[in-house]
Design a protein around this motif. Structure first.
Motif, PDB file in Angstrom:
ATOM      1  N   SER A  80       0.814  -1.204   0.000  1.00 28.86           N
ATOM      2  CA  SER A  80       0.000   0.000   0.000  1.00 28.86           C
ATOM      3  C   SER A  80       0.851   1.258   0.000  1.00 28.86           C
ATOM      4  O   SER A  80       0.415   2.307  -0.458  1.00 28.86           O
ATOM      5  CB  SER A  80      -0.929   0.004   1.218  1.00 28.86           C
ATOM      6  OG  SER A  80      -1.778  -1.112   1.169  1.00 28.86           O
ATOM      7  N   ARG A  83       1.280   2.189  -3.458  1.00 28.85           N
ATOM      8  CA  ARG A  83       0.029   2.736  -3.970  1.00 28.85           C
ATOM      9  C   ARG A  83      -0.127   4.199  -3.535  1.00 28.85           C
ATOM     10  O   ARG A  83      -0.586   5.039  -4.303  1.00 28.85           O
ATOM     11  CB  ARG A  83      -1.141   1.881  -3.464  1.00 28.85           C
ATOM     12  CG  ARG A  83      -2.506   2.447  -3.740  1.00 28.85           C
ATOM     13  CD  ARG A  83      -2.759   2.664  -5.206  1.00 28.85           C
ATOM     14  NE  ARG A  83      -3.005   1.416  -5.910  1.00 28.85           N
ATOM     15  CZ  ARG A  83      -3.117   1.315  -7.228  1.00 28.85           C
ATOM     16  NH1 ARG A  83      -3.009   2.392  -7.983  1.00 28.85           N
ATOM     17  NH2 ARG A  83      -3.333   0.153  -7.786  1.00 28.85           N
ATOM     18  N   GLY A  88      -4.568   6.630  -6.319  1.00 27.84           N
ATOM     19  CA  GLY A  88      -5.554   5.644  -6.729  1.00 27.84           C
ATOM     20  C   GLY A  88      -6.115   4.899  -5.539  1.00 27.84           C
ATOM     21  O   GLY A  88      -5.773   5.199  -4.392  1.00 27.84           O
ATOM     22  N   GLU A  89      -6.996   3.953  -5.815  1.00 31.41           N
ATOM     23  CA  GLU A  89      -7.648   3.237  -4.726  1.00 31.41           C
ATOM     24  C   GLU A  89      -6.669   2.292  -4.035  1.00 31.41           C
ATOM     25  O   GLU A  89      -5.942   1.549  -4.694  1.00 31.41           O
ATOM     26  CB  GLU A  89      -8.838   2.434  -5.253  1.00 31.41           C
ATOM     27  CG  GLU A  89      -9.594   1.779  -4.102  1.00 31.41           C
ATOM     28  CD  GLU A  89     -10.735   0.883  -4.546  1.00 31.41           C
ATOM     29  OE1 GLU A  89     -10.901   0.659  -5.740  1.00 31.41           O
ATOM     30  OE2 GLU A  89     -11.461   0.414  -3.652  1.00 31.41           O
ATOM     31  N   ARG A  91      -6.743  -0.762  -2.495  1.00 30.47           N
ATOM     32  CA  ARG A  91      -7.657  -1.907  -2.397  1.00 30.47           C
ATOM     33  C   ARG A  91      -7.558  -2.683  -1.074  1.00 30.47           C
ATOM     34  O   ARG A  91      -8.589  -3.010  -0.489  1.00 30.47           O
ATOM     35  CB  ARG A  91      -7.426  -2.882  -3.564  1.00 30.47           C
ATOM     36  CG  ARG A  91      -7.954  -2.370  -4.887  1.00 30.47           C
ATOM     37  CD  ARG A  91      -9.431  -2.609  -5.065  1.00 30.47           C
ATOM     38  NE  ARG A  91      -9.777  -4.028  -5.014  1.00 30.47           N
ATOM     39  CZ  ARG A  91     -11.022  -4.482  -4.837  1.00 30.47           C
ATOM     40  NH1 ARG A  91     -11.992  -3.624  -4.684  1.00 30.47           N
ATOM     41  NH2 ARG A  91     -11.262  -5.773  -4.800  1.00 30.47           N
ATOM     42  N   THR A  94      -9.461  -0.833   1.529  1.00 30.12           N
ATOM     43  CA  THR A  94     -10.898  -0.860   1.249  1.00 30.12           C
ATOM     44  C   THR A  94     -11.501  -2.167   1.753  1.00 30.12           C
ATOM     45  O   THR A  94     -12.519  -2.179   2.447  1.00 30.12           O
ATOM     46  CB  THR A  94     -11.159  -0.739  -0.262  1.00 30.12           C
ATOM     47  OG1 THR A  94     -10.451   0.382  -0.758  1.00 30.12           O
ATOM     48  CG2 THR A  94     -12.639  -0.576  -0.559  1.00 30.12           C
TER      49      THR A  94
END
Lengths: 157, 104
Positions: A80, A83, A88-89, A91, A94
């Motif tokens: 992460s 990321r 961006g997301e 994931r 989430t």
């Protein structure tokens, strides 16, 4: 000298591998547990509305609440971070928080297991890991609370 | 004491309002010291120690709110809300508040 270097590289790598393997196993076990309990409570829905057209007179109400504190595993935390560099997301986060939310709702229901339904369900998420400063995210509490409604039982017995 | 987080107590009539009641507590989480949570942080998942800690705090805040309502002569608290906020590094405040009423 070379042993020190080896340990320096080896320890974080081992933690990543442990996090990946054990974390995935725990996650799978948790999803199975959630699915099983959600099936058990499928006839006692949690609503986000305040009012409901009750099919029976309401006998009593009480506050139901459930919470869970979760953290992400070392491997996903590592991924992460990349990321977060490119945006961006995220994931893994989430999915983690979605899982925690389902768990919190289940615990809310389990705190008043005999209720017929739960109205005005509120979900609250708060980050409690601000002190660690590692990526800013990681330890999150999810709280679910609502009003448990019990119908009068006399008519169906 | 009846608690609900809606505007009324279903099946009962509100006869008197006493206004806002609240209870709060600030708890420090001892990060570095909590070894079990530190280990659990590697594999992810639930940190049971913290769940329990926050649950205890929330019970404490709720009890303080109930004590305040009882002092006013209320027998129910409606529209109960919970909030959590980090007030300092490593410490969070848990607040419970609602409207104290008398129902019949």
């Amino acid at each position: 000298m070379s042993i020190e270097l080896l340990i320096l590289l080896f320890v974080p790598l081992v933690l990543l591998v442990i996090g990946r393997i054990v974390g995935a196993h725990l996650e799978r076990a948790h999803y199975a547990s959630i699915a099983e309990r959600e099936a058990r409570f499928s006839r006692q829905p949690a609503l986000s509305t305040k009012h409901v057209d009750a099919p029976a007179p309401i006998q009593s109400t009480s506050l139901a609440s459930g919470s869970v504190v979760v953290s992400i595993d070392q491997f996903k935390r590592f991924l992460s971070r990349f990321r977060m560099l490119i945006g961006g997301e995220v994931r893994p986060y989430t999915k983690l928080i979605e899982r925690a939310r389902r768990e919190a709702i289940l615990r809310m229901k389990e705190s008043q297991p005999d209720a017929d339904l739960y109205i005005n369900t509120r979900l609250e998420t708060s980050n409690i890991s601000s002190a660690s400063g590692e990526g800013g995210m990681g330890i999150v509490e999810v709280l679910a609370y609502g009003t448990a409604v019990h119908y009068a039982r006399s008519h169906d017995q | 004491m009846i608690l609900t987080n809606i505007d009324s107590v279903p099946g009962k009539q509100i006869v008197q309002h006493f206004g806002l009641v609240q209870g709060s507590t600030i708890r420090a989480k001892h990060f570095g010291r909590d070894f079990a949570a530190g280990l659990k942080n590697i594999v992810g998942g639930e940190l049971k120690g913290y769940t329990e800690l926050l649950q205890e705090s929330r019970t404490e805040a709720t009890n303080r709110m109930i004590a305040q309502a009882r002092e006013l002569g209320a027998n129910a608290i409606i529209n109960v809300r919970f909030t959590t906020s980090s007030v300092a590094q490593g410490a969070s405040e848990i607040l419970a508040y609602g409207t104290a009423v008398r129902v019949e």
